[in-house]
Design a protein around this motif. Structure first.
Motif, PDB file in Angstrom:
ATOM      1  N   GLN A  64      36.469  52.466  16.788  1.00 44.02           N
ATOM      2  CA  GLN A  64      37.858  52.390  17.196  1.00 44.02           C
ATOM      3  C   GLN A  64      38.096  53.339  18.358  1.00 44.02           C
ATOM      4  N   ASP A  65      38.740  52.831  19.381  1.00 44.94           N
ATOM      5  CA  ASP A  65      39.054  53.666  20.537  1.00 44.94           C
ATOM      6  C   ASP A  65      39.920  54.845  20.107  1.00 44.94           C
ATOM      7  N   GLU A  66      39.795  55.928  20.833  1.00 41.04           N
ATOM      8  CA  GLU A  66      40.576  57.144  20.558  1.00 41.04           C
ATOM      9  C   GLU A  66      42.072  56.824  20.473  1.00 41.04           C
ATOM     10  N   GLU A  67      42.528  55.921  21.324  1.00 41.79           N
ATOM     11  CA  GLU A  67      43.945  55.543  21.364  1.00 41.79           C
ATOM     12  C   GLU A  67      44.421  54.935  20.044  1.00 41.79           C
ATOM     13  N   TYR A  68      43.515  54.394  19.254  1.00 39.96           N
ATOM     14  CA  TYR A  68      43.894  53.768  17.977  1.00 39.96           C
ATOM     15  C   TYR A  68      44.484  54.782  16.994  1.00 39.96           C
ATOM     16  N   LYS A  69      44.183  56.064  17.197  1.00 38.22           N
ATOM     17  CA  LYS A  69      44.695  57.098  16.280  1.00 38.22           C
ATOM     18  C   LYS A  69      46.223  57.185  16.311  1.00 38.22           C
ATOM     19  N   THR A  70      46.837  56.689  17.372  1.00 35.76           N
ATOM     20  CA  THR A  70      48.293  56.751  17.498  1.00 35.76           C
ATOM     21  C   THR A  70      48.987  55.567  16.817  1.00 35.76           C
ATOM     22  N   VAL A  71      48.220  54.614  16.318  1.00 37.30           N
ATOM     23  CA  VAL A  71      48.788  53.396  15.731  1.00 37.30           C
ATOM     24  C   VAL A  71      48.955  53.566  14.223  1.00 37.30           C
ATOM     25  N   ASP A  72      50.058  53.069  13.709  1.00 40.51           N
ATOM     26  CA  ASP A  72      50.317  53.085  12.268  1.00 40.51           C
ATOM     27  C   ASP A  72      49.742  51.803  11.656  1.00 40.51           C
ATOM     28  N   TRP A  73      48.440  51.836  11.419  1.00 37.04           N
ATOM     29  CA  TRP A  73      47.747  50.660  10.874  1.00 37.04           C
ATOM     30  C   TRP A  73      48.198  50.404   9.445  1.00 37.04           C
ATOM     31  N   LYS A  74      48.223  49.150   9.044  1.00 42.56           N
ATOM     32  CA  LYS A  74      48.625  48.794   7.677  1.00 42.56           C
ATOM     33  C   LYS A  74      47.569  49.264   6.671  1.00 42.56           C
ATOM     34  N   SER A  75      46.312  49.003   6.994  1.00 38.27           N
ATOM     35  CA  SER A  75      45.232  49.454   6.122  1.00 38.27           C
ATOM     36  C   SER A  75      44.960  50.924   6.405  1.00 38.27           C
ATOM     37  N   LYS A  76      44.980  51.729   5.370  1.00 41.32           N
ATOM     38  CA  LYS A  76      44.699  53.161   5.536  1.00 41.32           C
ATOM     39  C   LYS A  76      43.210  53.448   5.329  1.00 41.32           C
ATOM     40  N   SER A  77      42.446  52.405   5.009  1.00 38.40           N
ATOM     41  CA  SER A  77      41.007  52.537   4.789  1.00 38.40           C
ATOM     42  C   SER A  77      40.271  52.688   6.118  1.00 38.40           C
ATOM     43  N   SER A  78      39.131  53.331   6.084  1.00 35.24           N
ATOM     44  CA  SER A  78      38.284  53.406   7.274  1.00 35.24           C
ATOM     45  C   SER A  78      37.276  52.260   7.304  1.00 35.24           C
ATOM     46  N   ASP A  79      37.268  51.434   6.263  1.00 37.88           N
ATOM     47  CA  ASP A  79      36.356  50.290   6.196  1.00 37.88           C
ATOM     48  C   ASP A  79      36.968  49.100   6.934  1.00 37.88           C
ATOM     49  N   VAL A  80      36.883  49.154   8.268  1.00 38.06           N
ATOM     50  CA  VAL A  80      37.478  48.103   9.088  1.00 38.06           C
ATOM     51  C   VAL A  80      36.463  47.587  10.094  1.00 38.06           C
ATOM     52  N   LEU A  81      36.623  46.327  10.459  1.00 35.25           N
ATOM     53  CA  LEU A  81      35.831  45.729  11.522  1.00 35.25           C
ATOM     54  C   LEU A  81      36.726  45.651  12.751  1.00 35.25           C
ATOM     55  N   VAL A  82      36.178  46.017  13.897  1.00 37.56           N
ATOM     56  CA  VAL A  82      36.957  46.009  15.127  1.00 37.56           C
ATOM     57  C   VAL A  82      36.375  44.958  16.075  1.00 37.56           C
ATOM     58  N   VAL A  83      37.270  44.131  16.606  1.00 33.30           N
ATOM     59  CA  VAL A  83      36.903  43.099  17.582  1.00 33.30           C
ATOM     60  C   VAL A  83      37.063  43.682  18.978  1.00 33.30           C
ATOM     61  N   HIS A  84      36.007  43.548  19.775  1.00 30.36           N
ATOM     62  CA  HIS A  84      36.035  43.953  21.180  1.00 30.36           C
ATOM     63  C   HIS A  84      35.520  42.789  22.030  1.00 30.36           C
ATOM     64  N   ARG A  85      36.056  42.650  23.206  1.00 30.95           N
ATOM     65  CA  ARG A  85      35.486  41.790  24.238  1.00 30.95           C
ATOM     66  C   ARG A  85      35.198  40.354  23.790  1.00 30.95           C
ATOM     67  N   LEU A  86      36.188  39.707  23.212  1.00 37.85           N
ATOM     68  CA  LEU A  86      36.070  38.271  22.928  1.00 37.85           C
ATOM     69  C   LEU A  86      36.322  37.525  24.229  1.00 37.85           C
ATOM     70  N   ALA A  87      35.379  36.700  24.620  1.00 40.04           N
ATOM     71  CA  ALA A  87      35.522  35.922  25.857  1.00 40.04           C
ATOM     72  C   ALA A  87      34.971  34.521  25.639  1.00 40.04           C
ATOM     73  N   VAL A  88      35.707  33.538  26.121  1.00 38.47           N
ATOM     74  CA  VAL A  88      35.279  32.140  26.040  1.00 38.47           C
ATOM     75  C   VAL A  88      35.207  31.599  27.461  1.00 38.47           C
ATOM     76  N   SER A  89      34.125  30.933  27.775  1.00 40.80           N
ATOM     77  CA  SER A  89      33.960  30.325  29.091  1.00 40.80           C
ATOM     78  C   SER A  89      35.181  29.474  29.427  1.00 40.80           C
ATOM     79  N   PRO A  90      35.677  29.565  30.665  1.00 39.29           N
ATOM     80  CA  PRO A  90      36.813  28.722  31.047  1.00 39.29           C
ATOM     81  C   PRO A  90      36.558  27.237  30.774  1.00 39.29           C
ATOM     82  N   LEU A  91      35.311  26.801  30.882  1.00 46.04           N
ATOM     83  CA  LEU A  91      34.991  25.398  30.618  1.00 46.04           C
ATOM     84  C   LEU A  91      35.090  25.048  29.134  1.00 46.04           C
ATOM     85  N   GLY A  92      35.046  26.066  28.278  1.00 43.32           N
ATOM     86  CA  GLY A  92      35.088  25.825  26.833  1.00 43.32           C
ATOM     87  C   GLY A  92      36.412  26.185  26.183  1.00 43.32           C
ATOM     88  N   GLN A  93      37.367  26.662  26.974  1.00 41.58           N
ATOM     89  CA  GLN A  93      38.633  27.097  26.389  1.00 41.58           C
ATOM     90  C   GLN A  93      39.426  25.914  25.853  1.00 41.58           C
TER      91      GLN A  93
END
Length: 170
Positions: A72-101
């Motif tokens: 999790q980016d440092e900036e995430y510490k300022t967010v009031d996340w619903k889950s208080k657990s540290s067991d989270v998966l973080v999505v980064h850099r999802l990209a789909v080819s313009p031809l496949g969008q």
């Protein structure tokens, strides 16, 4: 639909071409989320080496990519996340080819991420997306992700909205 697999170092040239195609497509749509500096080859190689970058390709072209990890980016510490657990998966850099969008590729990647959350008993998925990207904002909302906050990253004019979807107990 093509299979989602872990990226290998040999994939880097095609991954960077896909990212470049996505950057050009976003610019054509007045979305300035990514540029020639980010995401760069160094970031993508690190994702591959860490085993966190997944690709989807058909016989002759790369359809999309996603990075999944617990970082999790440092900036995430300022967010009031619903889950208080540290067991989270973080999505980064999802990209789909313009031809496949618009063909369900992004949804396939997010379903893949959600399956991973269930397998590993994570409590939630967290992600951020550029507030100036209406397509991505609508996409995550349709998939049941809830906006829980907002962060700013250096060098970006607009904020990034933080989203979360709960899967386990808190």
């Amino acid at each position: 639909m093509a299979e989602i697999i872990k990226a290998k170092i040999d994939d880097i040239a095609d991954i960077m071409k896909l990212i470049n195609d996505c950057v050009n497509n976003m610019r054509a749509n007045n979305i300035f989320q990514w540029d020639e500096n980010y995401p760069n080859e160094e970031v993508m190689l690190e994702d591959i080496e860490d085993g966190n970058l997944y690709i989807m390709k058909d016989e002759n072209r790369y359809l999309g990519i996603i990075t999944l990890n617990e970082e999790q980016d440092e900036e995430y510490k300022t967010v009031d996340w619903k889950s208080k657990s540290s067991d989270v998966l973080v999505v980064h850099r999802l990209a789909v080819s313009p031809l496949g969008q618009g063909k369900g590729i992004g949804k396939s990647f997010m379903n893949f991420a959600e399956d991973l959350v269930r397998q590993k008993n994570y409590n939630s998925i967290r992600l951020d997306t550029y507030s100036g990207n209406p397509i991505a904002l609508s996409f995550y909302k349709r998939l049941g992700y809830e906006k829980v906050g907002e962060v700013y990253f250096p060098g970006r004019e607009l904020s990034f909205y933080c989203y979360e979807k709960i899967f386990g107990s808190n």
